[in-house]
Design an enzyme around this catalytic site. Structure first.
Site, PDB file in Angstrom:
ATOM      1  N   GLY A 124     -11.545   2.259  11.616  1.00 13.32           N
ATOM      2  CA  GLY A 124     -12.058   0.974  11.137  1.00 13.32           C
ATOM      3  C   GLY A 124     -11.137  -0.150  11.511  1.00 13.32           C
ATOM      4  O   GLY A 124     -10.300  -0.578  10.725  1.00 13.32           O
ATOM      5  N   THR A 125     -11.250  -0.601  12.704  1.00 14.71           N
ATOM      6  CA  THR A 125     -10.371  -1.667  13.151  1.00 14.71           C
ATOM      7  C   THR A 125     -10.824  -2.087  14.543  1.00 14.71           C
ATOM      8  O   THR A 125     -11.767  -1.541  15.084  1.00 14.71           O
ATOM      9  CB  THR A 125      -8.912  -1.155  13.206  1.00 14.71           C
ATOM     10  OG1 THR A 125      -8.059  -2.250  13.485  1.00 14.71           O
ATOM     11  CG2 THR A 125      -8.743  -0.126  14.297  1.00 14.71           C
ATOM     12  N   THR A 126     -10.155  -3.084  15.074  1.00 20.41           N
ATOM     13  CA  THR A 126     -10.380  -3.433  16.481  1.00 20.41           C
ATOM     14  C   THR A 126      -9.026  -3.657  17.116  1.00 20.41           C
ATOM     15  O   THR A 126      -8.266  -4.517  16.666  1.00 20.41           O
ATOM     16  CB  THR A 126     -11.169  -4.753  16.600  1.00 20.41           C
ATOM     17  OG1 THR A 126     -12.334  -4.674  15.811  1.00 20.41           O
ATOM     18  CG2 THR A 126     -11.542  -5.017  18.044  1.00 20.41           C
TER      19      THR A 126
END
Lengths: 221, 236
Positions: free
Chosen positions: B55-57
């Site tokens: 869950g991230t970029t």
């Protein structure tokens, strides 16, 4: 759709789950852009699928999901819209057309229909854009992208979209967004079909092969 | 102690991002010479009550001025494993340097990490790391399923498709540092705009032969309001 047994697993050939379709409103109407690839698992069934259905001269519908479901229900919608016109002596609004479609498929909710479509047109209230799907969603909006490549298209569209775009710029934005999606998404590709909906109805702007666009953008850079 | 406090004269080239601020607080030995950097996203080995994806970029790309790396700071996974693998890798790199008298290349560090993760293949461990280095600019993607890829552009995480399309449009070899920074910022901003698991602020790092530099952390909320104002001005 028909099923075959491959590797002991029954597989239905379902086209169009892998796709990228998008539509957005701007000051001169609505731009609709779609790719043209149909896949069955990892097999590319076709590179020349028409994913925009011309409901009538001022309404367009896009196809994502099961090809049979989309084309059947949208053709049925075209018939209903014509009946409305004959009965009421005026064109149907985009809101009403999308509502007709949503109500039709809602009766089959849970029975396995697969359809994610955008109803785009121009009516008395100006440009209209609705997203309707087989789950029963019907949402009005300014910008939608549907399909496996939609996330890639969103990035490009969000950064380029302004209300004051000219028709050329808006077409180029739609084209670029589909191209970027086909670049990264294996299930999208083929050609980019572009339509522009304006007050006089819709116009088919262009159909360009993604490989040509790739060359073009590479040379521009 | 945070990595950015470590003096550059050690040839410290390192960026840390993804899985949030917690990873900064884990200390790396100050005498460590880290030619590589790793943004990590990982999950615990205890079964979680809900599925945890990256869950991230995070993103990184190579250009004429070196390597640019950027990430958001919202963390949807616990970073205990991130920190652990970072420390393990850092320790192994330092040991290599002491034993062999020279720093390990980025390719070597990537291979080392890949081999260290191999025993955990098939378990619930989930690590995806982008290693950026400057022994000659290089960029590697290492993943716990065994993937190890060299490339010029990577984006990892749930927000990566949104970032990829912006990066594919704009990244070329000949960019200036400022242009590269603004493309990276735009890519993370668009990803955080659409992805629920990415957000908050963006960290941008530039790695070159002189070491790494870090821009001040920018809150993307400001960017969002600036864009809204711009749209209002343009008569939206």
């Amino acid at each position: 759709m028909y099923s075959t047994i491959v590797d002991g697993v029954e597989r239905k050939i379902e086209f169009l789950h892998g796709t990228t379709t998008l539509a957005f409103k701007f000051q001169h109407g609505v731009i609709v852009a779609v790719d043209s690839r149909a896949t069955a698992g990892s097999y590319i069934a076709s590179q020349t699928v028409k994913k925009v259905i011309e409901i009538n001269p001022y309404l367009l519908g896009t196809m994502a999901g099961g090809a049979a479901d989309c084309s059947f229900w949208e053709r049925l919608l075209a018939r209903q819209c014509r009946i409305y016109e004959l009965r009421n002596k005026e064109r149907i609004s985009v809101a009403a057309a999308s509502k007709l479609l949503a109500n039709m498929v809602y009766q089959y909710k849970g029975m396995g229909l697969s359809m994610g479509t955008m109803v785009c047109g121009w009516d008395k209230r100006g440009p209209g854009l609705y997203y309707v799907d087989s789950e029963g969603n019907r949402v009005c909006g300014d910008l939608f992208a549907v399909g496996s490549g939609s996330m890639y298209a969103y990035g490009v569209m969000d950064s380029g979209l302004r209300q004051d775009l000219s028709v050329e710029e808006a077409c180029e934005l739609g084209r670029r967004a589909i191209y970027q999606a086909t670049y990264r998404d294996a299930y999208s590709g083929g050609q980019v079909n572009l339509y522009h909906v304006h007050s006089e109805g819709w116009t088919r702007v262009s159909q360009e092969d993604v490989l040509m666009l790739h060359q073009q953008y590479k040379d521009q850079a | 102690m945070a990595l950015q406090d470590l003096p550059i004269q050690f040839g410290q080239i390192s960026t840390v991002q993804s899985c949030g601020a917690v990873s900064y607080q884990d200390s790396i030995l100050p005498s460590l010479s880290l030619p590589t950097s790793l943004p990590l996203a990982s999950s615990q080995s205890v079964p979680l009550p809900f599925p945890m994806s990256h869950g991230t970029t995070t993103l990184a790309f190579m250009f004429q001025g070196g390597v640019l790396a950027a990430a958001d700071t919202r963390s949807s996974c616990t970073s205990a494993d991130c920190a652990l693998w970072k420390r393990i890798l850092a320790r192994e790199l330092r040991l290599y340097q002491l034993r062999h008298g020279r720093r390990l290349s980025t390719s070597g560090a990537a291979k080392l990490l890949s081999h260290m993760l191999h025993p955990f293949k098939g378990t619930e461990l989930c690590v995806a790391a982008t290693l950026c280095g400057f022994s000659g600019p290089s960029l590697y993607y290492v993943c716990s399923d065994g993937t190890r890829l060299q490339g010029t552009l990577f984006s990892v995480g749930s927000g990566s498709p949104y970032a990829y399309s912006i990066l594919d449009q704009g990244v070329q070899w000949g960019l200036t540092v400022d242009e590269a920074t603004s493309i990276a910022r735009e890519a993370v901003y668009r990803a955080t705009h659409r992805d629920a698991y990415s957000g908050n602020c963006v960290d941008i790092y530039h790695i070159s032969s002189k070491g790494w530099t870090r821009r001040s952390r920018e809150d993307l909320k400001e960017e969002y309001y600036r864009e809204k104002e711009r749209q209002e001005r343009d008569g939206m």
